[in-house]
Design a protein around this motif. Structure first.
Motif, PDB file in Angstrom:
ATOM      1  N   ARG A   1       0.725  -0.936  -0.006  1.00  0.00           N
ATOM      2  CA  ARG A   1       0.112  -0.138   0.014  1.00  0.00           C
ATOM      3  C   ARG A   1       0.910   1.222  -0.081  1.00  0.00           C
ATOM      4  N   GLY A   2       0.255   2.118  -0.411  1.00  0.00           N
ATOM      5  CA  GLY A   2       1.150   3.693  -0.261  1.00  0.00           C
ATOM      6  C   GLY A   2       1.529   3.976  -1.638  1.00  0.00           C
ATOM      7  N   VAL A   3       2.023   5.051  -1.618  1.00  0.00           N
ATOM      8  CA  VAL A   3       2.624   5.806  -2.912  1.00  0.00           C
ATOM      9  C   VAL A   3       3.834   5.320  -3.367  1.00  0.00           C
ATOM     10  N   ALA A   4       4.535   4.948  -2.555  1.00  0.00           N
ATOM     11  CA  ALA A   4       6.192   4.586  -2.735  1.00  0.00           C
ATOM     12  C   ALA A   4       6.087   3.295  -3.851  1.00  0.00           C
ATOM     13  N   PRO A   5       5.202   2.233  -3.772  1.00  0.00           N
ATOM     14  CA  PRO A   5       5.269   0.927  -4.275  1.00  0.00           C
ATOM     15  C   PRO A   5       4.861   1.371  -5.848  1.00  0.00           C
ATOM     16  N   ARG A   6       3.739   2.026  -5.724  1.00  0.00           N
ATOM     17  CA  ARG A   6       3.222   2.562  -7.096  1.00  0.00           C
ATOM     18  C   ARG A   6       4.032   3.474  -8.001  1.00  0.00           C
TER      19      ARG A   6
ATOM     20  N   LEU B   1       7.284   3.366  -7.726  1.00  0.00           N
ATOM     21  CA  LEU B   1       8.399   2.453  -8.257  1.00  0.00           C
ATOM     22  C   LEU B   1       8.042   1.585  -9.476  1.00  0.00           C
ATOM     23  N   ARG B   2       6.452   1.202  -9.368  1.00  0.00           N
ATOM     24  CA  ARG B   2       6.019   0.407 -10.645  1.00  0.00           C
ATOM     25  C   ARG B   2       6.013   1.232 -11.663  1.00  0.00           C
ATOM     26  N   ASP B   3       5.577   2.502 -11.568  1.00  0.00           N
ATOM     27  CA  ASP B   3       5.181   3.390 -12.646  1.00  0.00           C
ATOM     28  C   ASP B   3       6.859   3.733 -13.268  1.00  0.00           C
ATOM     29  N   LEU B   4       7.689   3.990 -12.523  1.00  0.00           N
ATOM     30  CA  LEU B   4       9.046   4.324 -12.929  1.00  0.00           C
ATOM     31  C   LEU B   4       9.723   3.219 -13.642  1.00  0.00           C
ATOM     32  N   GLN B   5       9.420   1.933 -13.376  1.00  0.00           N
ATOM     33  CA  GLN B   5       9.896   0.584 -13.983  1.00  0.00           C
ATOM     34  C   GLN B   5       9.070   0.490 -15.062  1.00  0.00           C
ATOM     35  N   ALA B   6       7.965   0.706 -15.146  1.00  0.00           N
ATOM     36  CA  ALA B   6       7.228   0.902 -16.660  1.00  0.00           C
ATOM     37  C   ALA B   6       7.781   1.526 -17.707  1.00  0.00           C
ATOM     38  N   GLY B   7       7.761   2.819 -17.152  1.00  0.00           N
ATOM     39  CA  GLY B   7       8.437   4.105 -18.051  1.00  0.00           C
ATOM     40  C   GLY B   7       9.588   3.669 -18.440  1.00  0.00           C
ATOM     41  N   MET B   8      10.573   3.145 -17.794  1.00  0.00           N
ATOM     42  CA  MET B   8      11.944   2.636 -18.133  1.00  0.00           C
ATOM     43  C   MET B   8      11.863   1.692 -19.040  1.00  0.00           C
TER      44      MET B   8
ATOM     45  N   PRO C   1      15.947   1.647 -10.214  1.00  0.00           N
ATOM     46  CA  PRO C   1      14.646   2.274  -9.816  1.00  0.00           C
ATOM     47  C   PRO C   1      14.427   2.885  -8.529  1.00  0.00           C
ATOM     48  N   ARG C   2      15.200   2.133  -7.733  1.00  0.00           N
ATOM     49  CA  ARG C   2      14.739   2.608  -6.119  1.00  0.00           C
ATOM     50  C   ARG C   2      15.595   3.825  -5.828  1.00  0.00           C
ATOM     51  N   LEU C   3      16.565   4.180  -6.674  1.00  0.00           N
ATOM     52  CA  LEU C   3      17.318   5.360  -6.681  1.00  0.00           C
ATOM     53  C   LEU C   3      16.797   6.487  -7.369  1.00  0.00           C
TER      54      LEU C   3
END
Length: 65
Positions: free
Chosen positions: A4-9, A11-18, A28-30
């Motif tokens: 839950r929360g914003v952080a996992p979402r 991370l998911r969106d950044l990974q999808a964008g990459m 991605p975590r950095l």
């Protein structure tokens, strides 16, 4: 149970964008930490110097990120 929360979402969106080529490949975590830090700093500035953070400033932040 899903995270839950914003952080996992974020991370998911950044990974999808990459993966799609929209963002440059990076750790991605950095990247999440950099984005989160920039947003938090902007929120702090909005509290301490609200005259500096308007819609145009928020648009600029998004473009820079």
């Amino acid at each position: 149970e899903a995270e839950r929360g914003v952080a996992p979402r974020l991370l998911r969106d950044l990974q999808a964008g990459m993966a799609s080529g929209r963002f440059r490949p990076a750790e991605p975590r950095l990247t999440r930490a950099a984005v989160s830090g920039a947003v938090l700093a902007t929120l702090q500035m909005a509290l301490t110097h609200p005259e500096l953070v308007d819609d145009a400033a928020c648009d600029q932040l998004v473009e820079q990120l």
